[in-house]
Write a protein that holds these residues in place. Structure first.
Motif, PDB file in Angstrom:
ATOM      1  N   ASP A  42       0.880   8.652  12.584  1.00 48.07           N
ATOM      2  CA  ASP A  42       1.029   8.988  11.171  1.00 48.07           C
ATOM      3  C   ASP A  42       1.282   7.734  10.334  1.00 48.07           C
ATOM      4  OD1 ASP A  42       1.107  12.013  11.522  1.00 48.07           O
ATOM      5  OD2 ASP A  42       2.775  11.388  12.785  1.00 48.07           O
ATOM      6  N   THR A  43       2.146   6.866  10.836  1.00 54.41           N
ATOM      7  CA  THR A  43       2.455   5.647  10.093  1.00 54.41           C
ATOM      8  C   THR A  43       1.236   4.740  10.013  1.00 54.41           C
ATOM      9  OG1 THR A  43       4.749   5.785  10.843  1.00 54.41           O
ATOM     10  CG2 THR A  43       4.030   3.687   9.933  1.00 54.41           C
ATOM     11  N   LEU A  44       0.515   4.617  11.117  1.00 58.64           N
ATOM     12  CA  LEU A  44      -0.724   3.828  11.092  1.00 58.64           C
ATOM     13  C   LEU A  44      -1.702   4.387  10.060  1.00 58.64           C
ATOM     14  CD1 LEU A  44      -1.569   2.990  14.815  1.00 58.64           C
ATOM     15  CD2 LEU A  44      -1.352   1.360  12.936  1.00 58.64           C
ATOM     16  N   GLY A  45      -1.800   5.715  10.014  1.00 53.56           N
ATOM     17  CA  GLY A  45      -2.709   6.329   9.049  1.00 53.56           C
ATOM     18  C   GLY A  45      -2.340   6.008   7.621  1.00 53.56           C
ATOM     19  N   MET A  46      -1.035   6.004   7.330  1.00 56.79           N
ATOM     20  CA  MET A  46      -0.588   5.656   5.985  1.00 56.79           C
ATOM     21  C   MET A  46      -0.925   4.204   5.650  1.00 56.79           C
ATOM     22  SD  MET A  46       0.907   8.115   4.227  1.00 56.79           S
ATOM     23  CE  MET A  46       2.061   7.290   3.129  1.00 56.79           C
ATOM     24  N   VAL A  47      -0.692   3.313   6.609  1.00 57.12           N
ATOM     25  CA  VAL A  47      -0.916   1.883   6.375  1.00 57.12           C
ATOM     26  C   VAL A  47      -2.401   1.583   6.186  1.00 57.12           C
ATOM     27  CG1 VAL A  47      -0.694  -0.420   7.391  1.00 57.12           C
ATOM     28  CG2 VAL A  47       1.176   1.217   7.590  1.00 57.12           C
ATOM     29  N   THR A  48      -3.247   2.116   7.080  1.00 58.07           N
ATOM     30  CA  THR A  48      -4.683   1.862   6.933  1.00 58.07           C
ATOM     31  C   THR A  48      -5.228   2.517   5.672  1.00 58.07           C
ATOM     32  OG1 THR A  48      -5.163   3.759   8.376  1.00 58.07           O
ATOM     33  CG2 THR A  48      -5.074   1.579   9.403  1.00 58.07           C
ATOM     34  N   PHE A  51      -4.384   0.324   2.861  1.00 64.86           N
ATOM     35  CA  PHE A  51      -5.193  -0.898   2.918  1.00 64.86           C
ATOM     36  C   PHE A  51      -6.559  -0.661   2.292  1.00 64.86           C
ATOM     37  CE2 PHE A  51      -8.475  -3.382   5.074  1.00 64.86           C
ATOM     38  CZ  PHE A  51      -8.040  -4.674   4.811  1.00 64.86           C
ATOM     39  N   PHE A  52      -7.235   0.408   2.704  1.00 66.00           N
ATOM     40  CA  PHE A  52      -8.554   0.687   2.169  1.00 66.00           C
ATOM     41  C   PHE A  52      -8.487   1.071   0.698  1.00 66.00           C
ATOM     42  CE2 PHE A  52      -9.806   1.263   6.691  1.00 66.00           C
ATOM     43  CZ  PHE A  52     -10.836   0.348   6.692  1.00 66.00           C
ATOM     44  N   ALA A  53      -7.442   1.796   0.321  1.00 69.42           N
ATOM     45  CA  ALA A  53      -7.300   2.190  -1.080  1.00 69.42           C
ATOM     46  C   ALA A  53      -7.149   0.975  -1.982  1.00 69.42           C
ATOM     47  CB  ALA A  53      -6.092   3.116  -1.244  1.00 69.42           C
ATOM     48  N   GLY A  54      -6.564  -0.093  -1.461  1.00 71.63           N
ATOM     49  CA  GLY A  54      -6.344  -1.270  -2.280  1.00 71.63           C
ATOM     50  C   GLY A  54      -7.398  -2.349  -2.132  1.00 71.63           C
ATOM     51  N   SER A  55      -8.412  -2.115  -1.307  1.00 75.71           N
ATOM     52  CA  SER A  55      -9.432  -3.147  -1.105  1.00 75.71           C
ATOM     53  C   SER A  55     -10.841  -2.612  -1.339  1.00 75.71           C
ATOM     54  CB  SER A  55      -9.318  -3.739   0.303  1.00 75.71           C
ATOM     55  OG  SER A  55      -9.397  -2.721   1.293  1.00 75.71           O
TER      56      SER A  55
END
Length: 231
Positions: A42-48, A51-55
């Motif tokens: 779940d935490t990995l999903g939030m982080v990735t 990341f994609f949302a900001g790039s």
């Protein structure tokens, strides 16, 4: 995605019990209040996702913004000479017309009616931002860049960042990135133009995130940061 997960996993695992105020640590602490079995996945999903949302979204929007500029000589001249306010207005029009996110899915919390159509609780609605941002009932000349747009209320009244409680958390940063990139490129490369040999610009590519495909340009670097760059 698997490679990105492998890259990020050591950072995620290292902050599992951290009380630091960074995003990963905050995600670990808050996650258990959302799901009892909140874990690494779940935490990995939030982080990735962040990341994609900001790039990716900003990258696609910038691609579309420069296609708008490079295919309209009058527009690029106005943006180049119009100052900060004109650049900000152009950025909003680029977001409205060619924002990267074309649609969003939402689950209905309770029975409701929109536009005379009944929508039941737990049904899924697809919000077509691209269509809403070209609504002639809201925007005069909806398919064109209008730098002095006044309706509905202000240039920012579009759905590029969604609306309400689910608005994009990075909207202010994305706006700044678009504005600053357009400003810098037009300053550093004042003669940037489509190459004479460039192929016709094709349609959008992508599905959830969309942008025009690669275009070829010519330019002469005029700024010290661009020293040594060839046309």
């Amino acid at each position: 995605m698997a490679e990105l997960d492998d890259m990020l996993r050591p950072f995620v695992d290292a902050r599992r019990h951290s009380d630091a105020p960074d995003f990963i640590s905050e995600t670990w602490r808050s996650g258990s209040t959302l799901l009892e079995d909140w874990g690494e996945r779940d935490t990995l999903g939030m982080v990735t996702g962040m990341f994609f949302a900001g790039s990716d979204t900003t990258m696609h929007t910038l691609s579309n913004a420069f296609v708008l500029l490079l295919t309209n000589d009058e527009l690029i001249q106005r943006v180049r000479t119009g100052g900060d306010d004109t650049i900000e207005r152009f950025a909003e029009e680029a977001l409205r017309l060619h924002g990267a996110v074309q649609f969003r899915l939402r689950k209905v919390n309770h029975d409701t009616e929109i536009g005379g159509v009944h929508i039941g609780k737990d049904e899924t609605v697809m919000n077509l931002h691209a269509a809403a941002n070209r609504d002639p009932g809201q925007f005069a000349h909806p398919g064109s860049v209008v730098l002095d747009r006044q309706s509905p209320k202000r240039p920012q009244d579009h759905l590029a960042f969604s609306f309400g409680p689910r608005s994009c958390a990075g909207a202010a940063l994305a706006r700044a990135e678009v504005q600053e990139t357009v400003r810098a490129v037009l300053e550093w490369f004042p003669d940037i133009a489509l190459a004479d040999t460039a192929e016709p610009i094709g349609p959008y590519t992508g599905y959830a995130l969309r942008s025009y495909s690669r275009v070829e340009t010519t330019f002469t670097a005029q700024h010290e940061r661009g020293a040594g760059l060839a046309s």
